[in-house]
Design a protein around this motif. Structure first.
Motif, PDB file in Angstrom:
ATOM      1  N   UNK A  48       0.818  -1.211   0.000  1.00 28.37           N
ATOM      2  CA  UNK A  48       0.000   0.000   0.000  1.00 28.37           C
ATOM      3  C   UNK A  48       0.854   1.264   0.000  1.00 28.37           C
ATOM      4  N   UNK A  49       0.332   2.298  -0.644  1.00 26.43           N
ATOM      5  CA  UNK A  49       0.870   3.650  -0.485  1.00 26.43           C
ATOM      6  C   UNK A  49       0.213   4.250   0.753  1.00 26.43           C
ATOM      7  N   UNK A  50       1.039   4.819   1.638  1.00 23.70           N
ATOM      8  CA  UNK A  50       0.536   5.431   2.867  1.00 23.70           C
ATOM      9  C   UNK A  50       0.812   6.930   2.799  1.00 23.70           C
ATOM     10  N   UNK A  51      -0.264   7.733   2.772  1.00 23.68           N
ATOM     11  CA  UNK A  51      -0.060   9.184   2.669  1.00 23.68           C
ATOM     12  C   UNK A  51       0.163   9.804   4.052  1.00 23.68           C
ATOM     13  N   UNK A  52       0.278  11.126   4.108  1.00 23.53           N
ATOM     14  CA  UNK A  52       0.590  11.798   5.369  1.00 23.53           C
ATOM     15  C   UNK A  52      -0.556  11.748   6.370  1.00 23.53           C
ATOM     16  N   UNK A  53      -1.729  11.362   5.916  1.00 23.92           N
ATOM     17  CA  UNK A  53      -2.868  11.191   6.817  1.00 23.92           C
ATOM     18  C   UNK A  53      -3.005   9.736   7.261  1.00 23.92           C
ATOM     19  N   UNK A  54      -1.998   8.932   6.875  1.00 22.36           N
ATOM     20  CA  UNK A  54      -1.992   7.492   7.151  1.00 22.36           C
ATOM     21  C   UNK A  54      -3.137   6.762   6.461  1.00 22.36           C
ATOM     22  N   UNK A  55      -3.642   7.350   5.377  1.00 23.61           N
ATOM     23  CA  UNK A  55      -4.603   6.642   4.535  1.00 23.61           C
ATOM     24  C   UNK A  55      -3.835   5.700   3.610  1.00 23.61           C
ATOM     25  N   UNK A  56      -4.432   4.547   3.359  1.00 24.91           N
ATOM     26  CA  UNK A  56      -3.760   3.534   2.548  1.00 24.91           C
ATOM     27  C   UNK A  56      -4.439   3.356   1.194  1.00 24.91           C
ATOM     28  N   UNK A  57      -3.601   3.241   0.152  1.00 22.36           N
ATOM     29  CA  UNK A  57      -4.080   3.031  -1.206  1.00 22.36           C
ATOM     30  C   UNK A  57      -3.327   1.818  -1.777  1.00 22.36           C
ATOM     31  N   UNK A  58      -4.035   0.802  -2.246  1.00 24.37           N
ATOM     32  CA  UNK A  58      -3.366  -0.413  -2.707  1.00 24.37           C
ATOM     33  C   UNK A  58      -2.481  -0.180  -3.924  1.00 24.37           C
ATOM     34  N   UNK A  59      -1.399  -0.931  -3.970  1.00 20.57           N
ATOM     35  CA  UNK A  59      -0.476  -0.907  -5.112  1.00 20.57           C
ATOM     36  C   UNK A  59      -0.950  -1.936  -6.139  1.00 20.57           C
ATOM     37  N   UNK A  60      -1.007  -1.536  -7.400  1.00 19.34           N
ATOM     38  CA  UNK A  60      -1.299  -2.458  -8.490  1.00 19.34           C
ATOM     39  C   UNK A  60       0.014  -3.172  -8.839  1.00 19.34           C
ATOM     40  N   UNK A  61       0.107  -4.450  -8.489  1.00 19.52           N
ATOM     41  CA  UNK A  61       1.350  -5.195  -8.692  1.00 19.52           C
ATOM     42  C   UNK A  61       1.636  -5.463 -10.172  1.00 19.52           C
TER      43      UNK A  61
END
Length: 324
Positions: A48-61
């Motif tokens: 996951x990508x973790x932004x400065x708000x600690x929100x997570x966005x999945x990585x497309x492998x």
């Protein structure tokens, strides 16, 4: 135009917490006027990508991209801050090489070789690199304690073959302690290397590809407050790391030459930090790390600072070198 840099951190091994700290330091240090930095946490259960708000966005492998608010983000370069598997053993290197994405660590084969202590030491011996006497054990083997002691003597070190940060390592003084030490090592890996104890000064030598040249950084002397340079000594302040090392010019030149030779023979790239103990005036190689710790307290950044290289310059050089 600013480059998108993915800083991969975490990993599958006991070193994941240290990796997260290293990756965060890289994230905090990179020049935001030159780079868009993205923290990418890689675990067995999620990428996951973790932004400065600690929100997570999945990585497309499929292509190592991230979709954020319907905007696809691709990366110009990957900064590898994963200690242990899968960042230091070749898996991530092979993945990025298949995708054609530049990364800051060495190539796949070199990562796999250096992460395997037994294979790495064996590959270097024909080049005259001195090492401790060793004995190999695989999980399930019949343990011949007499043969082990006959080969390596006592005390000796029992080490997980593919692990870092001194996880799975025990100093053994008595034959009766061998099985317990093997049990500790097998919790980290299914292969074990047992090495003779080398009684001498221990040093760590950083070698990097800096501005197009192989540069040997100032040598660090390791003085552990404990019985050896274990996890507590490395990360909990129970050691002295003295840079430059308190060794004479002749010994310093010997170990610099060996460290540079190891880097060139193995065809390494990016960062490396190799560990040595002097025995009879000669440096004996313990291991080679290709994704060393990158916090301000870590050895390689300390060495770089002594060489007049800031953390920012150190990290930027790694990125720019890989982009070339």
């Amino acid at each position: 135009m600013k480059k998108n840099i993915a800083i991969i951190m975490g990993g599958f091994s006991s070193e994941y917490e240290i990796s997260l700290k290293s990756g965060q330091v890289v994230y905090d240090t990179l020049d935001t006027s030159k780079y868009n930095a993205y923290r990418i946490h890689i675990f067995k259960t999620k990428w996951v990508f973790v932004n400065d708000l600690d929100e997570e966005f999945p990585v497309d492998k499929n292509d190592f991209s991230v979709l954020v608010n319907e905007t696809k983000i691709s990366f110009d370069c990957v900064f590898n801050a994963i200690h242990g598997s899968p960042g230091e053993d070749g898996f991530m290197q092979g993945y990025f090489e298949l995708l054609g994405i530049p990364h800051t660590s060495c190539d796949m084969y070199q990562a796999a070789l250096t992460f395997n202590k037994r294979d790495c030491l064996s590959a270097l011996k024909p080049y005259g690199i001195k090492t401790a006497a060793s004995y190999y054990v695989n999980q399930g083997d019949v343990i011949d304690e007499d043969a082990i002691v006959s080969k390596v003597g006592l005390p000796c070190f029992v080490k997980a073959n593919k692990a870092g940060s001194s996880f799975g390592i025990t100093k053994v003084y008595k034959k009766s302690e061998l099985q317990k030490a093997l049990d500790v090592a097998f919790k980290e890996d299914d292969e074990v290397i047992i090495e003779s104890f080398l009684d001498g000064t221990e040093v760590s030598v950083g070698v990097i590809d800096y501005q197009g040249e192989i540069k040997v950084l100032p040598i660090t002397e390791i003085v552990s407050d404990n019985d050896f340079f274990d996890y507590k000594a490395k990360y909990l302040g129970e050691s002295q790391e003295i840079t430059p090392a308190r060794i004479d010019d002749e010994l310093a030149e010997k170990v610099r030459a060996v460290a540079k030779k190891v880097y060139k023979v193995l065809k390494l790239k990016g960062f490396s930090r190799s560990e040595y103990i002097f025995k009879d005036g000669e440096p004996h190689l313990l291991e080679v790390n290709t994704v060393p710790g990158l916090t301000a307290a870590s050895i390689l950044p300390q060495q770089a600072a002594k060489a007049g290289i800031s953390m920012s310059a150190l990290f930027e050089n790694a990125i720019e070198t890989s982009l070339k």
